[in-house]
Design a protein around this motif. Structure first.
Motif, mmCIF file in Angstrom:
data_model
loop_
_atom_site.group_PDB
_atom_site.id
_atom_site.type_symbol
_atom_site.label_atom_id
_atom_site.label_comp_id
_atom_site.label_asym_id
_atom_site.label_seq_id
_atom_site.Cartn_x
_atom_site.Cartn_y
_atom_site.Cartn_z
ATOM 1 N N ALA A 98 -5.406 4.012 -12.279
ATOM 2 C CA ALA A 98 -5.195 2.633 -12.716
ATOM 3 C C ALA A 98 -3.950 2.029 -12.084
ATOM 4 O O ALA A 98 -3.896 0.831 -11.814
ATOM 5 C CB ALA A 98 -5.091 2.579 -14.241
ATOM 6 N N ALA A 99 -2.938 2.864 -11.821
ATOM 7 C CA ALA A 99 -1.694 2.383 -11.220
ATOM 8 C C ALA A 99 -1.779 2.317 -9.692
ATOM 9 O O ALA A 99 -0.817 1.943 -9.033
ATOM 10 C CB ALA A 99 -0.533 3.294 -11.644
ATOM 11 N N GLY A 100 -2.932 2.690 -9.142
ATOM 12 C CA GLY A 100 -3.088 2.664 -7.689
ATOM 13 C C GLY A 100 -2.397 3.809 -6.984
ATOM 14 O O GLY A 100 -2.209 3.769 -5.772
ATOM 15 N N ARG A 101 -2.023 4.850 -7.720
ATOM 16 C CA ARG A 101 -1.323 5.993 -7.133
ATOM 17 C C ARG A 101 -2.277 7.110 -6.722
ATOM 18 O O ARG A 101 -1.841 8.123 -6.193
ATOM 19 C CB ARG A 101 -0.298 6.538 -8.128
ATOM 20 C CG ARG A 101 0.838 5.553 -8.384
ATOM 21 C CD ARG A 101 1.880 6.058 -9.361
ATOM 22 N NE ARG A 101 2.217 7.437 -9.174
ATOM 23 C CZ ARG A 101 2.417 8.304 -10.187
ATOM 24 N NH1 ARG A 101 2.301 7.898 -11.425
ATOM 25 N NH2 ARG A 101 2.731 9.551 -9.947
ATOM 26 N N LEU A 102 -3.558 6.928 -6.970
ATOM 27 C CA LEU A 102 -4.564 7.927 -6.620
ATOM 28 C C LEU A 102 -5.622 7.231 -5.769
ATOM 29 O O LEU A 102 -6.407 6.434 -6.280
ATOM 30 C CB LEU A 102 -5.181 8.486 -7.901
ATOM 31 C CG LEU A 102 -6.065 9.706 -7.792
ATOM 32 C CD1 LEU A 102 -5.280 10.908 -7.272
ATOM 33 C CD2 LEU A 102 -6.651 10.029 -9.154
ATOM 34 N N PRO A 103 -5.642 7.473 -4.484
ATOM 35 C CA PRO A 103 -6.566 6.743 -3.612
ATOM 36 C C PRO A 103 -8.012 7.225 -3.780
ATOM 37 O O PRO A 103 -8.547 7.948 -2.958
ATOM 38 C CB PRO A 103 -6.026 7.041 -2.214
ATOM 39 C CG PRO A 103 -5.365 8.374 -2.350
ATOM 40 C CD PRO A 103 -4.822 8.419 -3.757
ATOM 41 N N VAL A 163 -6.170 -3.385 -14.370
ATOM 42 C CA VAL A 163 -5.699 -2.828 -15.635
ATOM 43 C C VAL A 163 -4.243 -3.231 -15.820
ATOM 44 O O VAL A 163 -3.401 -3.000 -14.957
ATOM 45 C CB VAL A 163 -5.834 -1.289 -15.655
ATOM 46 C CG1 VAL A 163 -5.250 -0.718 -16.933
ATOM 47 C CG2 VAL A 163 -7.290 -0.898 -15.490
ATOM 48 N N VAL A 164 -3.946 -3.867 -16.941
ATOM 49 C CA VAL A 164 -2.577 -4.278 -17.240
ATOM 50 C C VAL A 164 -2.135 -3.535 -18.495
ATOM 51 O O VAL A 164 -2.781 -3.628 -19.529
ATOM 52 C CB VAL A 164 -2.501 -5.808 -17.477
ATOM 53 C CG1 VAL A 164 -1.080 -6.220 -17.818
ATOM 54 C CG2 VAL A 164 -3.028 -6.550 -16.264
ATOM 55 N N GLU A 165 -1.049 -2.781 -18.361
ATOM 56 C CA GLU A 165 -0.541 -2.036 -19.517
ATOM 57 C C GLU A 165 0.376 -2.933 -20.322
ATOM 58 O O GLU A 165 1.186 -3.681 -19.776
ATOM 59 C CB GLU A 165 0.205 -0.792 -19.055
ATOM 60 C CG GLU A 165 -0.718 0.239 -18.434
ATOM 61 C CD GLU A 165 -0.005 1.553 -18.165
ATOM 62 O OE1 GLU A 165 0.938 1.882 -18.920
ATOM 63 O OE2 GLU A 165 -0.387 2.233 -17.211
ATOM 64 N N ALA A 166 0.251 -2.829 -21.641
ATOM 65 C CA ALA A 166 1.103 -3.611 -22.534
ATOM 66 C C ALA A 166 2.508 -3.025 -22.526
ATOM 67 O O ALA A 166 2.686 -1.814 -22.462
ATOM 68 C CB ALA A 166 0.527 -3.603 -23.945
#
Length: 106
Positions: free
Chosen positions: A55-60, A101-104
């Motif tokens: 979700a954070a884009g750290r896993l391609p 995905v936006v984390e609160a």
């Protein structure tokens, strides 16, 4: 096979999942590199961490997706994945359009 060619000396190769065809491990090349090879089914212990990383884009992971289906074609998606050796399916994604995905924050 590619992973065993790319692993550095002292490295590890984790062979996780179900495979559709045999793979040759060239032990005559690997022993001098002191490589550790592990096998097994998917361990869900790391799933929350992997989902956060994706979700954070750290896993391609996008490069692993070979097929995408809307939810109303779920049966077809399962059929394609069940015949992975014939369809070339690696990862099948079910769902609608992608959403950020936006984390609160507290």
């Amino acid at each position: 096979e590619m992973c065993t060619r790319m692993v550095r000396p002292g490295g590890r190769v984790a062979n996780v999942g179900v495979h559709g065809k045999p793979v040759t491990l060239h032990l005559e090349d690997l022993w001098i590199k002191n490589v550790t090879i592990t096998t097994g089914l998917v361990d869900t212990h790391s799933t929350p961490t992997l989902l956060r990383m994706a979700a954070a884009g750290r896993l391609p992971a996008a490069g692993l997706v070979t097929h995408t289906f809307p939810l109303d074609r779920m049966q077809e998606a399962y059929d394609v994945f069940a015949r992975a050796a014939d369809t070339g399916a690696l990862k099948v994604v079910l769902g609608g359009p992608r959403r950020e995905v936006v984390e609160a924050t507290a």
